[in-house]
Design a protein around this motif. Structure first.
Motif, PDB file in Angstrom:
ATOM      1  N   ILE A 137       0.879  -1.164   0.000  1.00  9.76           N
ATOM      2  CA  ILE A 137       0.000   0.000   0.000  1.00  9.76           C
ATOM      3  C   ILE A 137       0.916   1.214   0.000  1.00  9.76           C
ATOM      4  O   ILE A 137       1.711   1.402   0.922  1.00  9.76           O
ATOM      5  CB  ILE A 137      -0.927  -0.001   1.229  1.00  9.76           C
ATOM      6  N   MET A 138       0.857   1.988  -1.067  1.00  9.08           N
ATOM      7  CA  MET A 138       1.792   3.095  -1.255  1.00  9.08           C
ATOM      8  C   MET A 138       1.217   4.380  -0.710  1.00  9.08           C
ATOM      9  O   MET A 138       0.125   4.797  -1.107  1.00  9.08           O
ATOM     10  CB  MET A 138       2.035   3.255  -2.758  1.00  9.08           C
ATOM     11  N   LEU A 139       1.947   4.999   0.168  1.00 11.00           N
ATOM     12  CA  LEU A 139       1.534   6.299   0.698  1.00 11.00           C
ATOM     13  C   LEU A 139       2.326   7.395  -0.008  1.00 11.00           C
ATOM     14  O   LEU A 139       3.548   7.290  -0.128  1.00 11.00           O
ATOM     15  CB  LEU A 139       1.809   6.377   2.205  1.00 11.00           C
ATOM     16  N   THR A 140       1.631   8.412  -0.449  1.00  6.98           N
ATOM     17  CA  THR A 140       2.329   9.581  -0.994  1.00  6.98           C
ATOM     18  C   THR A 140       1.806  10.822  -0.286  1.00  6.98           C
ATOM     19  O   THR A 140       0.659  10.860   0.158  1.00  6.98           O
ATOM     20  CB  THR A 140       2.124   9.725  -2.519  1.00  6.98           C
ATOM     21  N   GLY A 141       2.663  11.809  -0.173  1.00  7.86           N
ATOM     22  CA  GLY A 141       2.284  13.036   0.529  1.00  7.86           C
ATOM     23  C   GLY A 141       2.154  12.774   2.023  1.00  7.86           C
ATOM     24  O   GLY A 141       1.120  13.057   2.633  1.00  7.86           O
ATOM     25  N   LEU A 142       3.209  12.223   2.609  1.00  5.60           N
ATOM     26  CA  LEU A 142       3.182  11.952   4.053  1.00  5.60           C
ATOM     27  C   LEU A 142       2.995  13.258   4.831  1.00  5.60           C
ATOM     28  O   LEU A 142       3.633  14.265   4.524  1.00  5.60           O
ATOM     29  CB  LEU A 142       4.496  11.306   4.494  1.00  5.60           C
ATOM     30  N   ALA A 143       2.135  13.213   5.839  1.00  4.30           N
ATOM     31  CA  ALA A 143       1.911  14.386   6.671  1.00  4.30           C
ATOM     32  C   ALA A 143       3.184  14.712   7.453  1.00  4.30           C
ATOM     33  O   ALA A 143       3.523  15.869   7.661  1.00  4.30           O
ATOM     34  CB  ALA A 143       0.747  14.137   7.624  1.00  4.30           C
ATOM     35  N   GLN A 144       3.887  13.669   7.870  1.00  2.00           N
ATOM     36  CA  GLN A 144       5.178  13.827   8.541  1.00  2.00           C
ATOM     37  C   GLN A 144       5.950  12.524   8.405  1.00  2.00           C
ATOM     38  O   GLN A 144       5.357  11.496   8.107  1.00  2.00           O
ATOM     39  CB  GLN A 144       4.987  14.201  10.016  1.00  2.00           C
ATOM     40  N   PRO A 145       7.278  12.583   8.610  1.00  3.00           N
ATOM     41  CA  PRO A 145       8.065  11.352   8.447  1.00  3.00           C
ATOM     42  C   PRO A 145       7.567  10.258   9.391  1.00  3.00           C
ATOM     43  O   PRO A 145       7.077  10.554  10.493  1.00  3.00           O
ATOM     44  CB  PRO A 145       9.488  11.791   8.826  1.00  3.00           C
ATOM     45  N   LEU A 146       7.674   9.011   8.955  1.00  2.00           N
ATOM     46  CA  LEU A 146       7.319   7.885   9.819  1.00  2.00           C
ATOM     47  C   LEU A 146       8.541   7.548  10.664  1.00  2.00           C
ATOM     48  O   LEU A 146       9.632   7.350  10.137  1.00  2.00           O
ATOM     49  CB  LEU A 146       6.917   6.674   8.977  1.00  2.00           C
ATOM     50  N   LYS A 147       8.346   7.492  11.975  1.00  2.75           N
ATOM     51  CA  LYS A 147       9.449   7.208  12.886  1.00  2.75           C
ATOM     52  C   LYS A 147       9.263   5.836  13.520  1.00  2.75           C
ATOM     53  O   LYS A 147       8.152   5.459  13.887  1.00  2.75           O
ATOM     54  CB  LYS A 147       9.507   8.284  13.972  1.00  2.75           C
ATOM     55  N   GLU A 148      10.373   5.115  13.653  1.00  4.88           N
ATOM     56  CA  GLU A 148      10.339   3.779  14.248  1.00  4.88           C
ATOM     57  C   GLU A 148       9.626   3.821  15.591  1.00  4.88           C
ATOM     58  O   GLU A 148       9.888   4.698  16.409  1.00  4.88           O
ATOM     59  CB  GLU A 148      11.777   3.272  14.436  1.00  4.88           C
ATOM     60  N   GLY A 149       8.724   2.858  15.813  1.00  6.96           N
ATOM     61  CA  GLY A 149       8.012   2.761  17.078  1.00  6.96           C
ATOM     62  C   GLY A 149       6.660   3.465  17.074  1.00  6.96           C
ATOM     63  O   GLY A 149       5.846   3.255  17.959  1.00  6.96           O
ATOM     64  N   GLN A 150       6.419   4.305  16.059  1.00  2.10           N
ATOM     65  CA  GLN A 150       5.129   4.992  15.959  1.00  2.10           C
ATOM     66  C   GLN A 150       4.041   4.033  15.494  1.00  2.10           C
ATOM     67  O   GLN A 150       4.319   3.010  14.873  1.00  2.10           O
ATOM     68  CB  GLN A 150       5.196   6.093  14.900  1.00  2.10           C
ATOM     69  N   ASN A 151       2.805   4.414  15.765  1.00  2.00           N
ATOM     70  CA  ASN A 151       1.641   3.725  15.211  1.00  2.00           C
ATOM     71  C   ASN A 151       0.755   4.763  14.548  1.00  2.00           C
ATOM     72  O   ASN A 151       0.718   5.904  14.986  1.00  2.00           O
ATOM     73  CB  ASN A 151       0.828   3.053  16.321  1.00  2.00           C
ATOM     74  N   PHE A 152       0.065   4.357  13.489  1.00  2.11           N
ATOM     75  CA  PHE A 152      -0.936   5.262  12.918  1.00  2.11           C
ATOM     76  C   PHE A 152      -2.068   4.430  12.323  1.00  2.11           C
ATOM     77  O   PHE A 152      -1.881   3.262  11.978  1.00  2.11           O
ATOM     78  CB  PHE A 152      -0.311   6.222  11.890  1.00  2.11           C
ATOM     79  N   PRO A 153      -3.269   5.027  12.235  1.00  5.75           N
ATOM     80  CA  PRO A 153      -4.435   4.273  11.757  1.00  5.75           C
ATOM     81  C   PRO A 153      -4.475   4.155  10.234  1.00  5.75           C
ATOM     82  O   PRO A 153      -3.992   5.042   9.524  1.00  5.75           O
ATOM     83  CB  PRO A 153      -5.613   5.094  12.262  1.00  5.75           C
ATOM     84  N   LEU A 154      -5.031   3.043   9.786  1.00  4.65           N
ATOM     85  CA  LEU A 154      -5.189   2.783   8.355  1.00  4.65           C
ATOM     86  C   LEU A 154      -6.563   2.161   8.167  1.00  4.65           C
ATOM     87  O   LEU A 154      -6.954   1.276   8.922  1.00  4.65           O
ATOM     88  CB  LEU A 154      -4.101   1.810   7.885  1.00  4.65           C
ATOM     89  N   THR A 155      -7.290   2.633   7.180  1.00  2.19           N
ATOM     90  CA  THR A 155      -8.580   2.029   6.853  1.00  2.19           C
ATOM     91  C   THR A 155      -8.436   1.229   5.564  1.00  2.19           C
ATOM     92  O   THR A 155      -8.015   1.769   4.540  1.00  2.19           O
ATOM     93  CB  THR A 155      -9.669   3.108   6.682  1.00  2.19           C
TER      94      THR A 155
END
Ligand SMILES: [Cu+2]
Length: 168
Positions: free
Chosen positions: A108-126
């Motif tokens: 699943i390709m994300l483009t236009g990240l709101a902010q960099p993804l950092k190790e250990g973070q979680n974020f929601p996906l539908t």
């Protein structure tokens, strides 16, 4: 004693019926090991990997997340010795067969990240399925270059269909 056993038997049957009913309705798709790699520097794109299974068969048709402007279904293929990726309409989930998106194949390709993804973070996906509808899951961010949901490392030369090392 005899009647007690009969009562126990009856309650087991009821339990089995309730469990079967629960599985037959609602979301039929089981989703696990949802992960992404941390993004280095100012990268604007990221890929999400996931394992999905549907007892009756289904199809992943789309995805969205507040973490990025767009989330598209992609496949990476080897084309004349170069890794290329393209968008696909959906990813089929054959009945009773787990499908794993992993580096070098579907993602699943994300483009236009709101902010960099950092190790250990979680974020929601539908995730949106043709039959099961929308299902919200949580993405775990692994380290840069991780090759699996537990942060496994590899040589970074992932190829389509290559088996990933098992978790220790
Ligand atoms: Cu892609």
């Amino acid at each position: 004693m005899r009647s007690r056993l009969a009562a126990l038997g009856a309650s087991l049957v009821l339990f089995a019926a309730a469990a079967g009913g629960a599985a037959a309705q609602g979301s039929d798709v089981e989703v696990k090991d949802v992960w992404a790699r941390a993004t280095p520097g100012g990268a604007q794109t990221a890929a999400i990997y996931v394992t999905m299974a549907s007892a009756a068969g289904d199809r992943l048709t789309g995805a969205s997340t507040p973490a990025a402007q767009t989330a598209e279904l992609h496949i990476m293929t080897l084309d004349n010795g170069a890794m290329k990726m393209r968008q696909v309409d959906g990813i089929d989930l054959p009945a009773g067969q787990a499908v794993t998106l992993k580096p070098g194949g579907y993602h699943i390709m994300l483009t236009g990240l709101a902010q960099p993804l950092k190790e250990g973070q979680n974020f929601p996906l539908t995730l949106t399925f043709a039959k099961a509808g929308a299902q919200q899951v949580t993405v775990n961010v692994q380290k840069v270059g991780a090759m699996g949901p537990g942060g496994e490392t590899g040589n970074g030369m992932s190829m389509p269909g290559m088996n990933m090392p098992m978790k220790p």
